[in-house]
Design an enzyme around this catalytic site. Structure first.
Site, short mmCIF file in Angstrom:
data_model
loop_
_atom_site.label_atom_id
_atom_site.label_comp_id
_atom_site.label_asym_id
_atom_site.label_seq_id
_atom_site.Cartn_x
_atom_site.Cartn_y
_atom_site.Cartn_z
N ASP A 19 19.76 31.73 -11.98
CA ASP A 19 19.12 31.26 -12.96
C ASP A 19 18.31 29.72 -12.80
OD1 ASP A 19 20.22 33.46 -14.29
OD2 ASP A 19 22.05 32.20 -14.97
N LYS A 38 21.49 40.60 -1.39
CA LYS A 38 21.87 42.06 -1.61
C LYS A 38 20.88 42.79 -2.54
CE LYS A 38 25.75 44.62 -3.65
NZ LYS A 38 24.88 45.54 -4.70
N GLU A 39 20.42 42.11 -3.45
CA GLU A 39 19.19 42.68 -4.26
C GLU A 39 18.12 43.15 -3.60
OE1 GLU A 39 20.73 40.71 -8.67
OE2 GLU A 39 18.98 39.88 -7.20
#
Length: 313
Positions: free
Chosen positions: A262, A192-193
């Protein structure tokens, strides 16, 4: 290696319980709590993953003078993550995400975030005493969760120092809070980013326009390596604006994807900074993420767990 993570440090809180009845007060489940657990979240989880992989880690980010902040500092201390608390302790509350889990399934999430107006001002003055330490690290990771720690001044000043020292620079951006940066060694947006960074809209059921997205991000940010985390579709790798590889996910069971990004940026950064080829580094990061998503909650992957994963044990 020695890595410095700069970004939004958080405390992740998990409330575990069971629900066997509906409340008479409202049509909602009644959760009988059986326990609480806490872990490092956000940028703090990136640092925790770096430590789990065997490198040294430091973190710069805001933390509150509250119970959540004290708990987060204890967690980081136990993991051996260096946190310059005197430089970045603030009066506002610590960012905390509380997830309520029933039979290992997330029921809801409760977020505690300070008012941005409570954040300390004058970023240049705040980071000045810490800039000399940037060159002592091999890897610099910007972990942006759009909570307010990172701004253009911090990114620009630290990037300048890191480049002069020849350090590896990685960026996990959040398009909702655009920052000005150019030419990082690594970018790791999710699907999405990546679309938002590229300025490309796509039908929810349409195919991901990999070539168009990679080309647009290259023209705008010039990353040396681009890795788009595609969820169950694996990792999309790109260099110089071209989509070069797709690495399928290795996860056998997926319990919780929170924090997987992460792990990806921590593992990729360390592998690339160690001299691994891009595709090899991505396979390594993919295996680490496969370990993490098989656990409930934000987690880390150790070398032993990664070796067991790739050997099929």
């Amino acid at each position: 290696l020695k890595a410095l993570v700069i970004g939004d440090a958080m405390l992740d809180h998990y409330i575990w319980g069971d629900a066997t009845r509906i409340s008479p007060e409202a049509p909602v489940p009644v959760v009988e709590i059986t326990g609480d657990t806490y872990s490092a979240g956000g940028a703090a989880n990136v640092a925790a993953n770096i430590r789990a992989l065997g490198a040294r880690a430091g973190i710069w980010g805001w933390i509150g003078k509250d119970e959540a902040g004290a708990r987060l500092r204890r967690i980081l201390d136990e993991k051996g993550v260096v946190f310059p608390s005197r430089a970045f302790v603030m009066a506002a509350s610590t960012i905390q995400k509380t997830r309520i889990l029933v039979r290992h399934q997330q029921l809801c999430r409760l977020d505690r975030e300070p008012d941005p107006a409570d954040y300390p001002r004058d970023a240049a003055r705040r980071i000045r005493p810490l800039l000399p330490t940037v060159g002592r690290h091999d890897v610099i990771i910007f972990s942006d969760y759009a909570k307010g720690f990172l701004d253009n001044t911090i990114v620009s000043r630290i990037t300048t120092v890191a480049r002069r020292a020849g350090r590896f620079i990685a960026f996990d951006p959040k398009p909702s809070r655009p920052l000005s940066f150019h030419g990082p060694d690594l970018m790791t947006p999710n699907k999405k980013e990546a679309l938002e960074l590229a300025g490309i809209g796509v039908n929810a059921h349409g195919a991901f326009p990999a070539e168009a997205v990679c080309g647009a991000i290259w023209r705008k940010f010039r990353p040396r390596h681009l890795v788009v985390t595609m969820g169950e579709e694996g990792l999309l790798l790109s260099e110089r604006g071209r989509a070069t590889h797709v690495i399928p996910t290795v996860a056998r069971e997926v319990y919780d994807v929170s924090g997987a990004g992460d792990t990806i940026i921590a593992a990729l950064s360390l592998a690339l900074a160690s001299g691994a080829a891009f595709v090899d580094a991505a396979h390594f990061a993919n295996a680490a993420a496969g370990v993490v998503v098989g656990k409930v909650g934000t987690a880390t992957a150790s070398p032993r767990e990664i070796l067991a994963r790739v050997s099929g044990q």
